[in-house]
Design a protein around this motif. Structure first.
Motif, mmCIF file in Angstrom:
data_model
loop_
_atom_site.group_PDB
_atom_site.id
_atom_site.type_symbol
_atom_site.label_atom_id
_atom_site.label_comp_id
_atom_site.label_asym_id
_atom_site.label_seq_id
_atom_site.Cartn_x
_atom_site.Cartn_y
_atom_site.Cartn_z
ATOM 1 N N LEU A 30 -78.922 -0.260 66.973
ATOM 2 C CA LEU A 30 -79.675 -0.766 68.142
ATOM 3 C C LEU A 30 -80.549 -1.822 67.835
ATOM 4 O O LEU A 30 -80.674 -2.449 68.885
ATOM 5 N N THR A 31 -80.862 -2.242 66.855
ATOM 6 C CA THR A 31 -81.737 -3.306 66.564
ATOM 7 C C THR A 31 -80.816 -4.577 65.871
ATOM 8 O O THR A 31 -81.587 -5.884 65.560
ATOM 9 N N GLU A 35 -79.674 -10.464 69.406
ATOM 10 C CA GLU A 35 -80.561 -11.420 68.728
ATOM 11 C C GLU A 35 -81.972 -11.433 68.770
ATOM 12 O O GLU A 35 -82.658 -10.552 69.630
ATOM 13 N N ASP A 36 -82.641 -12.046 67.797
ATOM 14 C CA ASP A 36 -84.130 -11.671 67.756
ATOM 15 C C ASP A 36 -85.049 -11.859 68.886
ATOM 16 O O ASP A 36 -85.817 -11.237 69.412
ATOM 17 N N LEU A 50 -88.107 -4.097 71.644
ATOM 18 C CA LEU A 50 -87.414 -3.186 70.337
ATOM 19 C C LEU A 50 -87.847 -3.379 69.051
ATOM 20 O O LEU A 50 -87.831 -2.404 68.387
ATOM 21 N N VAL A 51 -88.570 -4.531 68.751
ATOM 22 C CA VAL A 51 -89.378 -4.781 67.573
ATOM 23 C C VAL A 51 -90.527 -3.896 67.257
ATOM 24 O O VAL A 51 -90.582 -3.463 66.100
ATOM 25 N N TRP A 52 -91.099 -3.388 68.386
ATOM 26 C CA TRP A 52 -92.164 -2.600 68.279
ATOM 27 C C TRP A 52 -91.726 -1.123 67.629
ATOM 28 O O TRP A 52 -92.218 -0.628 66.841
ATOM 29 N N PRO A 100 -92.907 -9.692 63.063
ATOM 30 C CA PRO A 100 -91.430 -10.398 63.490
ATOM 31 C C PRO A 100 -90.156 -9.456 63.009
ATOM 32 O O PRO A 100 -90.303 -8.702 62.191
ATOM 33 N N PRO A 101 -89.111 -9.787 63.506
ATOM 34 C CA PRO A 101 -87.893 -8.590 63.225
ATOM 35 C C PRO A 101 -87.829 -8.708 61.894
ATOM 36 O O PRO A 101 -87.589 -7.569 61.400
#
Length: 440
Positions: A30-31, A35-36, A50-52, A100-101
């Motif tokens: 899913l991640t 892209e970032d 999504l990064v949270w 960050p990712p």
């Protein structure tokens, strides 16, 4: 009485490892499929970036398995508040100094590496309540899968081209069985006191008396819901509660979320693809208000949570409550549409091997099903291991959903599992089935 499997510590260890691994593989999918910039963007104020979710998953795993279970020092104590779901509402999270990712991925991987060492040496008998039967590991696996479902919702809300793919469910003949099933009146055992990884709101097991009632054999379909729309359902105040009527008027709601009318044909957007609404699938992305209005229009009602669970678990031949509609065995692909194996509900009437002893189908998987009930504690409820999982949500603001959806993994879905949300919510993978009292 209910029957749950008696498992030895090594079996629990293997189950915990498999559940944690399955969840992390899904999180990675899913991640990594976008892209970032798509990971750091907020695709809806209803959802986190999504990064949270990615770093929150790692942080919760660290707090419970490395700190609480293993007694280790905090790896990144300075980020705890950033990933506290109660401290920061979703709409505000993009403004936080999030990892960050790349850093979020490394952090989650470092936590997991240490967790696997802890799991290898954990005692699953004679320890604390957190470690008994591997509960904390199961809780963390369920937490990650719940966030995976949340991230899948974010993917559905995301604008742009298709990023996720999955095979469609197997086609099945049009369901021609009975439209409804009679559930006999009398007592049954609701909830559980013995399912090892059940969460606090599922406990304890207790007896409930239920009057006889009829329930839909399958969830309500798109085709059936379309008849409600075409009959002016969204324009007829008498089908709606006063709050529901005010909500749909204020927000110009005229169909399920992601539907639109194009040249006389209803289309929907599903994970970046626009397609004709399939009439045979269970309706998806409807609020409790919409489900309740449809039921009134149909001369029926939503089942209570107690009725739903009796229809799903009660075996009239033995008088006991099963773990799942089909029995006590864990779900297989023949039983239910779970685990993001497909990216859509299966046609109504699918999975005959998963039906309940009374003949009700698709009670597990496909779509979360709204019930008539408020989210309330069972008699004898005790918060564990923290009151913020369930206790702070009890009350009339939230309605109960049951059964899980295609987006739910089996570790976070069983006959006793309870979900809840505001009655306005539509971005979730929610549908419903209707019921009626026997005398009606």
């Amino acid at each position: 009485m209910t029957t749950e499997p008696a498992l030895d510590p090594e079996t629990f260890r293997e189950r915990a490892l498999a559940s944690l691994t399955t969840a992390r593989d899904r999180t990675t999918l899913l991640t990594s499929c976008v892209e970032d910039p798509d990971l750091t963007a907020q695709h809806s104020p209803l959802m986190s970036p999504l990064v949270w979710d990615l770093a929150h998953i790692g942080n919760q795993e660290e707090q419970w398995l490395l700190r609480a279970v293993a007694g280790q020092e905090a790896m990144r104590p300075e980020i705890d508040s950033l990933y506290d779901a109660f401290e920061h509402p979703r709409a505000e999270r993009p403004k936080l100094p999030l990892l960050p990712p790349g850093e979020a991925r490394r952090y989650a991987a470092q936590v997991r590496g240490r967790v696997l060492d802890v799991l290898e040496g954990a005692a699953f008998q004679g320890g604390t309540r957190l470690t008994e039967a591997g509960f904390a590991f199961g809780m963390v696996a369920q937490h990650e899968q719940q966030h995976d479902e949340t991230m899948l919702i974010t993917h559905q809300l995301r604008k742009g081209p298709q990023a996720l793919t999955a095979p469609d469910p197997e086609p099945v003949p049009l369901f021609t069985g009975p439209a409804e099933v009679l559930v006999p009146g009398g007592p049954f055992t609701m909830g559980t006191s013995t399912e090892p990884w059940s969460l606090d709101n599922e406990r304890p097991a207790h007896r409930r008396e239920v009057a006889p009632f009829w329930i839909d054999t399958t969830p309500v379909t798109n085709g059936a819901y379309l008849a409600f729309i075409e009959d002016g359902g969204y324009d007829t105040e008498r089908w709606w509660t006063s709050e529901g009527w005010a909500h749909i008027r204020r927000n110009s709601v005229r169909s399920p979320l992601f539907w639109r009318l194009d040249g006389g044909q209803w289309l929907r957007r599903r994970f970046g693809v626009t397609e004709v609404v399939p009439p045979e699938e269970p309706v998806l992305h409807v609020s409790w208000y919409e489900a309740d209005a449809y039921a009134r229009w149909a001369g029926r009602r939503l089942p209570t949570e107690t009725e739903w669970e009796k229809a799903a678990r009660f075996d009239p031949a033995t008088g006991r409550s099963r773990r799942y509609p089909w029995g006590d065995a864990d779900p297989g692909p023949e039983h239910a549409n779970l685990g993001q194996r497909h990216l859509r509900p299966a046609p109504a009437g699918s999975y005959p091997a998963g039906e309940s002893p009374l003949g009700v189908r698709q009670l597990i998987g496909d779509v979360w099903e709204w019930t008539a009930s408020d989210f309330l504690p069972y008699p004898g409820f005790a918060a564990f291991p923290y009151k913020e999982y369930s206790e702070v949500f009890f009350g009339p603001e939230y309605k109960v959903l049951r059964g899980g959806s295609f987006a739910v993994d089996q570790v976070a879905c069983r006959g006793t599992f309870r979900n809840w949300d505001y009655p306005i919510r539509r971005q979730i993978f929610s549908g419903f089935r209707t019921a009626r009292s026997e005398s009606v």
